[in-house]
Scaffold this motif. Sequence first.
Motif, mmCIF file in Angstrom:
data_model
loop_
_atom_site.group_PDB
_atom_site.id
_atom_site.type_symbol
_atom_site.label_atom_id
_atom_site.label_comp_id
_atom_site.label_asym_id
_atom_site.label_seq_id
_atom_site.Cartn_x
_atom_site.Cartn_y
_atom_site.Cartn_z
ATOM 1 N N TRP A 1 0.843 -1.193 0.000
ATOM 2 C CA TRP A 1 0.000 0.000 0.000
ATOM 3 C C TRP A 1 0.878 1.244 0.000
ATOM 4 O O TRP A 1 0.661 2.186 -0.752
ATOM 5 N N LEU A 2 1.904 1.212 0.849
ATOM 6 C CA LEU A 2 2.855 2.319 0.883
ATOM 7 C C LEU A 2 3.510 2.465 -0.491
ATOM 8 O O LEU A 2 3.683 3.575 -0.999
ATOM 9 N N GLY A 3 3.844 1.332 -1.101
ATOM 10 C CA GLY A 3 4.474 1.350 -2.422
ATOM 11 C C GLY A 3 3.590 2.032 -3.445
ATOM 12 O O GLY A 3 4.033 2.895 -4.205
ATOM 13 N N ILE A 4 2.305 1.677 -3.457
ATOM 14 C CA ILE A 4 1.389 2.270 -4.433
ATOM 15 C C ILE A 4 1.230 3.769 -4.150
ATOM 16 O O ILE A 4 1.234 4.588 -5.068
ATOM 17 N N LEU A 5 1.158 4.132 -2.870
ATOM 18 C CA LEU A 5 1.042 5.557 -2.521
ATOM 19 C C LEU A 5 2.264 6.331 -3.001
ATOM 20 O O LEU A 5 2.146 7.409 -3.593
ATOM 21 N N LEU A 6 3.444 5.750 -2.758
ATOM 22 C CA LEU A 6 4.682 6.419 -3.183
ATOM 23 C C LEU A 6 4.706 6.580 -4.698
ATOM 24 O O LEU A 6 5.118 7.607 -5.226
ATOM 25 N N LEU A 7 4.233 5.523 -5.412
ATOM 26 C CA LEU A 7 4.201 5.596 -6.879
ATOM 27 C C LEU A 7 3.255 6.707 -7.332
ATOM 28 O O LEU A 7 3.590 7.499 -8.225
ATOM 29 N N LEU A 8 2.076 6.739 -6.709
ATOM 30 C CA LEU A 8 1.097 7.752 -7.109
ATOM 31 C C LEU A 8 1.656 9.158 -6.894
ATOM 32 O O LEU A 8 1.470 10.045 -7.723
ATOM 33 N N LEU A 9 2.376 9.341 -5.784
ATOM 34 C CA LEU A 9 2.880 10.666 -5.460
ATOM 35 C C LEU A 9 4.147 11.008 -6.246
ATOM 36 O O LEU A 9 4.229 12.050 -6.891
ATOM 37 N N LEU A 10 5.120 10.113 -6.230
ATOM 38 C CA LEU A 10 6.448 10.466 -6.747
ATOM 39 C C LEU A 10 6.751 9.922 -8.142
ATOM 40 O O LEU A 10 7.829 10.143 -8.675
ATOM 41 N N ALA A 11 5.821 9.194 -8.730
ATOM 42 C CA ALA A 11 6.040 8.754 -10.111
ATOM 43 C C ALA A 11 4.926 9.263 -11.027
ATOM 44 O O ALA A 11 5.123 9.400 -12.224
ATOM 45 N N ILE A 12 3.745 9.552 -10.441
ATOM 46 C CA ILE A 12 2.623 10.011 -11.258
ATOM 47 C C ILE A 12 2.400 11.518 -11.057
ATOM 48 O O ILE A 12 2.520 12.303 -11.998
ATOM 49 N N LYS A 13 2.135 11.911 -9.821
ATOM 50 C CA LYS A 13 1.823 13.322 -9.543
ATOM 51 C C LYS A 13 3.064 14.183 -9.787
ATOM 52 O O LYS A 13 3.005 15.178 -10.499
#
Lengths: 498, 308
Positions: free
Chosen positions: B148-160
């Motif tokens: 879950w942390l991984g997906i959050l990090l991806l959403l923030l630092l790879a997408i947003k």
Amino acid sequence: MRRVLKHCILPGLFACIFAGVLFAQGPGTLVFGLSGNPDTLDPQKTAGTLTFQVVKSFYDTLVEPDQSGKIVPALAESWSVSPDGLTWTFRLRRDVVFHNGQQFTSKDVKATLDRIVDEKTASPKRSEFSAIKEIRTPDAYTVVLSLSQPYAPLLASLASGWGAILPSDLIASGHNFAAEPVGTGPFKFEKWIRDSRISMTRNDKYWIKGLPKLAKVEFQIVPERAVQVQGLGVGSIDALEFVDPDDLPILQSNPKVTIKKELTSLIMVMAMNCSREPLNDLRVRQAVNYAIDKQVVLDVAYGGGKIGSTFLDTGNAYYTDFSNLYPYNPEKAKQLLKDAGVGNREFTITVPQNYPLHVKAAELMQQMLAKVGMNVKLQLVDWSTWLSSVYSGGNYDFTVIGHTGKLDPDGTLAGYGAGRYVKWYNATVDAKIKEATTISDFAARKKLYTDALEIMANEVPFVYIGTSYRYVGTRSNVFDFRMTPNLDTFDFRWTEMR
Amino acid sequence: MNFIKYAAKRFLRLILTIFIISTIIFFVIRVIPGDPALVIGGVDASPSDIQAIRAKLGTDRPLSVQYVEFLWSILRLDFGRSMISDEPVISLILQRFPLTFTLAVLGLLIGILIAIPLGVLSAVKRWSGWDYLGLVFSQLGMAIPSFWLGILLLLLLAIKFPIFPLFGADSPAGLVLPALSLGVGRAAILLRHTRASMIEELSKEYVVAARAKGLPESVIRYKHALKNALLPIITIAGIEFGYMLGGAIIIEQVFSLPGLGRLFLYAIYQRDFPLIQGGVVFIALIFSLVNFVADMLYSIVNPKIRLE
């Protein structure tokens, strides 16, 4: 020290990170999101769809399906079949070279077919070529196949991924095609980092002039659905073969993404074990069919589609509609169950857990069957267990699965009526399916298949849910990405990025 | 002489461990349902085709023959070829090992860098704002699943904010987010232990004696207490590291990384017997060797151990 850190190391580190992100892909490269790693890149040693989807770009076949599903010339510019159906003559193109520079000739066709039928190769598709008695090469551009008996489905096998033609010199030297494919296809293999990506570059000497249009295709293996969808959304991925119906709203609202909806060639079914009591009673199978609202299952679990009524994909030229036989009618289902004396007996739907859509469909059908008074529980198993225990072992009551389409109806129907995993036996159906393989005339074959399919529609060893839609997602600058009909392989030859 | 005897004894134990583990895995994967020939053949292959595949794989032979052959190949450290991809098992494992190793090292490093300073601070300033911060962090770190942390990090630092790549580890940048997702969980565990261990040390008599001697508080804490407090932490960190070497399957899945975890996971899904066996023996071997080396080092440092 602090200065060095501030002025050199930190900016350097960030520059590296950004460069890595920005220049990961060059211009003219299409990044294709693949959900898994192919088992092998050897087209003759697997039955895995992922392998055929990828190797389609490395290899060609003698004949191939066009966009309408009709089989047309490819490496063979023409072919003829003798009136008795026993001699097939293929005339080969003269302008084809393999990626390793070798000229394509009849020697390669013979070596490839010999490889498939060789028991040592242990090809899962060997039986499809077992009618071939002898392969002759009267000259460099003619191949003559002599069959032991007429076998019409052979043409479809030659047009399928496992009919890919390999270079004879590399076959002779024992080349490792599993890791390093060499063919005549539109793209040349470049690199495969297992579980990460497969790269391929344009074959400038491809025999269809002007094709392929892309310079490079990179298959990026991304197992996580959420990451695939986000990747397509921001442009890290240019195309996705399969978008889950649940993800459609996010992607459809993105102006830079195009979603194409097309009918697949899948045959979605709930199979019933007809050798088990009380499913060996036709009334019970009919009741189960009346109890299922197929359109709801298709819409909710599979993202829509066309409901089925017999064991063939609804878009198939050999398909006949029998949907008037068992319309949704829970009251009739209850009555039939009562007549058959099913009572409170417990049934199990065994579903492979690696297919979330089938699991969802099974849950829906469990509820629908409960509504007519059936006591059904759900059991999730992994794919290997499903294959050995359910499909091969016949150890189940109900199972939900999608059968992939085939270029020839025999690919789908062979063996039914003679006890394939539904354990349903019908000598007439078995005989008609077998007879149809010996005839090449379309109308005559269709007549035989229609007879067989009508019996299957009446006796319902399955609940024929239907054929689902597929949602292909691409970035809006990607044009003409095609999927081969029935085979569901990727065809990048015409694809362009503008 | 004593040392050689001790080393030989330990080494025999290592061999026995590997033998037992290989035997268990050999039989377990053959008892559970599943047949690699059916995975290769798929649903359309004819029974004769499936039989030909079994013959090629050698799974049609008696189990005893297969077992003896397997033991003989393990003795020669030959893990065989994958049944599914037909590639040598050892090369499949070695292709993935560097990534998994790097990820484990980075994950542990991040864990230690967060846990030790914060844990020490928590122990030294008990029930202060720092302590509560540490406790809340470790509670969250243990409660939040790493995927879950991984997906959050991806959403923030790879997408947003597209600073890091969304998938793959082609550049070192690709390892930052997975290592962070792994490290936070490790940090939470290590922090708890550091705090407890440090509190225990600080209450010991030698600390009182040091204070009575008039040593500065910083010397007592960081030179004497911390040194002793770290010993159990190193053991726990070692266990965590070993665990991560087996592959962080979920993190590899979320970040599309070609690590050992995914290799072994799919091997199990596909009943790729040689690959599962090779993977288990490989990891057991590494574990046992690391333990063996540690035992030897201990016995050199503390010769009393050899006599026990």
